[in-house]
Design a protein around this motif. Structure first.
Motif, short mmCIF file in Angstrom:
data_model
loop_
_atom_site.label_atom_id
_atom_site.label_comp_id
_atom_site.label_asym_id
_atom_site.label_seq_id
_atom_site.Cartn_x
_atom_site.Cartn_y
_atom_site.Cartn_z
N HIS A 46 2.76 3.32 -1.97
CA HIS A 46 3.30 3.69 -3.28
C HIS A 46 4.29 4.85 -3.13
CE1 HIS A 46 0.49 0.95 -5.02
NE2 HIS A 46 -0.51 1.55 -4.38
N GLU A 76 -1.71 11.19 -2.75
CA GLU A 76 -2.07 9.93 -3.40
C GLU A 76 -2.91 9.04 -2.48
OE1 GLU A 76 0.12 6.20 -5.64
OE2 GLU A 76 1.24 7.46 -4.26
N ASN A 77 -2.68 9.12 -1.20
CA ASN A 77 -3.39 8.25 -0.27
C ASN A 77 -4.67 8.88 0.29
OD1 ASN A 77 -2.06 10.19 1.17
ND2 ASN A 77 -1.45 8.85 2.83
N ILE A 103 4.11 10.67 -4.07
CA ILE A 103 3.16 11.58 -4.69
C ILE A 103 2.26 12.16 -3.60
CG2 ILE A 103 1.31 11.82 -6.39
CD1 ILE A 103 2.52 9.36 -7.80
N HIS A 147 0.79 -1.22 0.00
CA HIS A 147 0.00 0.00 0.00
C HIS A 147 0.83 1.28 0.00
CE1 HIS A 147 -2.91 -2.98 1.40
NE2 HIS A 147 -3.78 -2.22 0.78
N ASN A 165 -6.35 18.12 -6.72
CA ASN A 165 -5.81 18.84 -7.86
C ASN A 165 -6.62 20.09 -8.21
OD1 ASN A 165 -3.72 17.00 -8.16
ND2 ASN A 165 -4.99 15.65 -9.41
N ASP A 208 -9.86 14.19 -4.31
CA ASP A 208 -8.94 14.79 -5.27
C ASP A 208 -8.49 16.16 -4.76
OD1 ASP A 208 -7.50 15.15 -7.61
OD2 ASP A 208 -9.20 16.08 -8.64
#
Length: 70
Positions: free
Chosen positions: A26, A32-33, A29, A24, A39, A37
């Motif tokens: 990654h 990411e978790n 980034i 889990h 962004n 969103d």
């Protein structure tokens, strides 16, 4: 008597956490978790206002509902 059970428990817990981090994590980034969103800052702002506003207004709406009941 409890030492073998403690050893097995410790080993099992260590294996579970190692697998969790390995599968889990990654990493690298930002955001990411997160379950939403980040962004689009305008959408994020609107969603935060709805989330925080619903929690802060709930006691007042519940009180109003109780006072208006017959």
């Amino acid at each position: 008597m409890h030492a073998p059970l403690a050893r097995i428990s410790t080993k099992l817990g260590r294996n579970v956490m190692t697998n969790f981090v390995r599968n889990h994590g990654h990493g690298g980034i930002p955001g990411e978790n997160l379950p939403f969103d980040i962004n689009n800052r305008y959408k994020l702002t609107a969603m935060f206002i709805l989330y925080a506003g619903s929690g802060l207004s709930a006691p007042y709406l519940i009180t109003r509902h109780q006072l208006l009941k017959k």
